[in-house]
Design a protein around this motif. Structure first.
Motif, mmCIF file in Angstrom:
data_model
loop_
_atom_site.group_PDB
_atom_site.id
_atom_site.type_symbol
_atom_site.label_atom_id
_atom_site.label_comp_id
_atom_site.label_asym_id
_atom_site.label_seq_id
_atom_site.Cartn_x
_atom_site.Cartn_y
_atom_site.Cartn_z
ATOM 1 N N SER A 101 0.825 -1.203 0.000
ATOM 2 C CA SER A 101 0.000 0.000 0.000
ATOM 3 C C SER A 101 0.862 1.257 0.000
ATOM 4 C CB SER A 101 -0.917 -0.008 1.228
ATOM 5 O OG SER A 101 -1.695 1.164 1.284
ATOM 6 N N LYS A 102 1.943 1.237 0.751
ATOM 7 C CA LYS A 102 2.840 2.395 0.810
ATOM 8 C C LYS A 102 3.486 2.640 -0.545
ATOM 9 C CE LYS A 102 6.892 4.240 3.219
ATOM 10 N NZ LYS A 102 7.938 3.984 4.222
ATOM 11 N N ARG A 128 2.362 1.747 -3.523
ATOM 12 C CA ARG A 128 1.342 2.245 -4.461
ATOM 13 C C ARG A 128 1.084 3.732 -4.254
ATOM 14 N NH1 ARG A 128 -2.797 -2.345 -2.552
ATOM 15 N NH2 ARG A 128 -1.784 -4.199 -3.422
ATOM 16 N N LYS A 129 0.943 4.129 -2.992
ATOM 17 C CA LYS A 129 0.637 5.529 -2.694
ATOM 18 C C LYS A 129 1.771 6.440 -3.109
ATOM 19 C CE LYS A 129 -0.887 8.546 1.074
ATOM 20 N NZ LYS A 129 -1.257 8.620 2.513
ATOM 21 N N GLU A 130 3.018 6.052 -2.802
ATOM 22 C CA GLU A 130 4.164 6.893 -3.151
ATOM 23 C C GLU A 130 4.354 6.992 -4.656
ATOM 24 O OE1 GLU A 130 7.395 5.121 -1.045
ATOM 25 O OE2 GLU A 130 6.911 6.132 0.854
ATOM 26 N N GLY A 173 1.893 6.961 -6.787
ATOM 27 C CA GLY A 173 0.790 7.742 -7.341
ATOM 28 C C GLY A 173 -0.313 6.913 -7.965
ATOM 29 N N GLU A 177 -3.793 5.425 -8.520
ATOM 30 C CA GLU A 177 -5.121 5.906 -8.142
ATOM 31 C C GLU A 177 -6.018 4.738 -7.739
ATOM 32 O OE1 GLU A 177 -7.116 8.663 -8.056
ATOM 33 O OE2 GLU A 177 -5.511 10.113 -8.346
ATOM 34 N N ASN A 191 -10.162 -1.302 -8.729
ATOM 35 C CA ASN A 191 -9.081 -1.174 -7.748
ATOM 36 C C ASN A 191 -8.225 -2.430 -7.703
ATOM 37 O OD1 ASN A 191 -9.628 1.433 -6.928
ATOM 38 N ND2 ASN A 191 -10.932 0.826 -5.224
ATOM 39 N N SER A 204 -4.328 -2.571 -8.695
ATOM 40 C CA SER A 204 -3.405 -3.012 -7.643
ATOM 41 C C SER A 204 -2.603 -4.223 -8.066
ATOM 42 C CB SER A 204 -4.182 -3.326 -6.358
ATOM 43 O OG SER A 204 -4.811 -2.177 -5.856
ATOM 44 N N ASN A 215 -2.919 4.226 -14.363
ATOM 45 C CA ASN A 215 -4.013 5.168 -14.126
ATOM 46 C C ASN A 215 -4.685 5.551 -15.442
ATOM 47 O OD1 ASN A 215 -3.514 5.244 -11.362
ATOM 48 N ND2 ASN A 215 -2.263 7.092 -11.480
ATOM 49 N N THR A 218 -4.133 15.598 -7.710
ATOM 50 C CA THR A 218 -5.251 15.249 -6.837
ATOM 51 C C THR A 218 -6.156 16.454 -6.623
ATOM 52 O OG1 THR A 218 -3.893 13.601 -5.707
ATOM 53 C CG2 THR A 218 -5.875 14.343 -4.569
#
Length: 223
Positions: free
Chosen positions: A22-23, A25-27, A29, A31, A73, A77, A109, A119
């Motif tokens: 999760s970290k 993916r978030k870093e 970017g 979506e 999602n 992912s 994305n 964002t």
């Protein structure tokens, strides 16, 4: 007992792995949307909560919303995690790894209908209003951006994109076109539909069943 401890250890390892993924993916970017959060954080086709409150049909609409959002999602992912694992296996510097992860997230994305924008822009009142007037503006932007990304590979093959990203985009676009052409040809031969072959007509590249036209190209034919 020992079995309980092993099960707890496996559960803890799975939770830690999920947190690390999760970290990343978030870093990078990537979506990931929500089906019960703010309207601007939802998939554009479901930027409303009123329909879910209707009697009888409301629960069905809410279930459709959850299924659609969960599917996209999970698709984003799983594709990102697979490609991120390949990137981490390479002997790259932290800067190169970060660049390839960001390129991968940006491409996924765009390819899955989330236009590449900040964002703040995506969640602005302007985008929310735009979705009331037009059909999924960010989705339509993503279609154009995907084509532009492919054209960048042809026009600037060594200047703006890493080699790994060029291969990734080329593979995805070629696979998408070949798969679409193959499915349309098979269904045409089976008599399910007739494929429009006249490039000067609006039904070019679409399946024709009577007066109905089916477009399997996910918005790319209009681009």
């Amino acid at each position: 007992g020992p079995i309980t401890r092993r099960a707890a250890d496996r559960g803890d390892e799975a939770a830690q792995l999920a947190m690390r993924k999760s970290k990343v993916r978030k870093e990078a970017g990537l979506e990931l949307t929500s089906y019960d959060g703010p309207l601007t954080a939802r998939e554009e086709r479901y930027q409303s909560s009123y329909a879910e409150k209707l009697p009888v049909y409301g629960p069905l609409i809410a279930a459709s919303n959850r299924a659609y959002t969960t599917y996209l999602n999970r698709l984003r992912s799983e594709l990102f995690d697979k490609r991120a694992a390949d990137i981490f296996r390479k002997n790259l510097t932290p800067e190169e790894t970060s660049l390839q992860l960001r390129e991968t997230a940006s491409w996924l994305n765009k390819a899955t209908g989330r236009g590449d924008m900040s964002t703040a822009t995506r969640r602005s009142a302007w985008m929310l209003a735009g979705n009331r007037l037009f059909f999924s503006p960010a989705y339509n932007i993503s279609r154009m951006q995907s084509v532009i990304e492919a054209l960048r590979i042809l026009s600037h093959p060594r200047k703006t994109l890493t080699q790994a990203h060029r291969r990734q985009v080329a593979y995805d676009m070629v696979a998408f076109v070949l798969e679409g052409v193959g499915v349309m040809a098979v269904l045409d031969q089976l008599g399910v539909w007739e494929v429009g072959l006249n490039p000067f007509k609006g039904d070019f590249g679409k399946g024709k069943i009577g007066e109905t036209r089916i477009d399997p190209w996910a918005g790319f034919s209009q681009v």
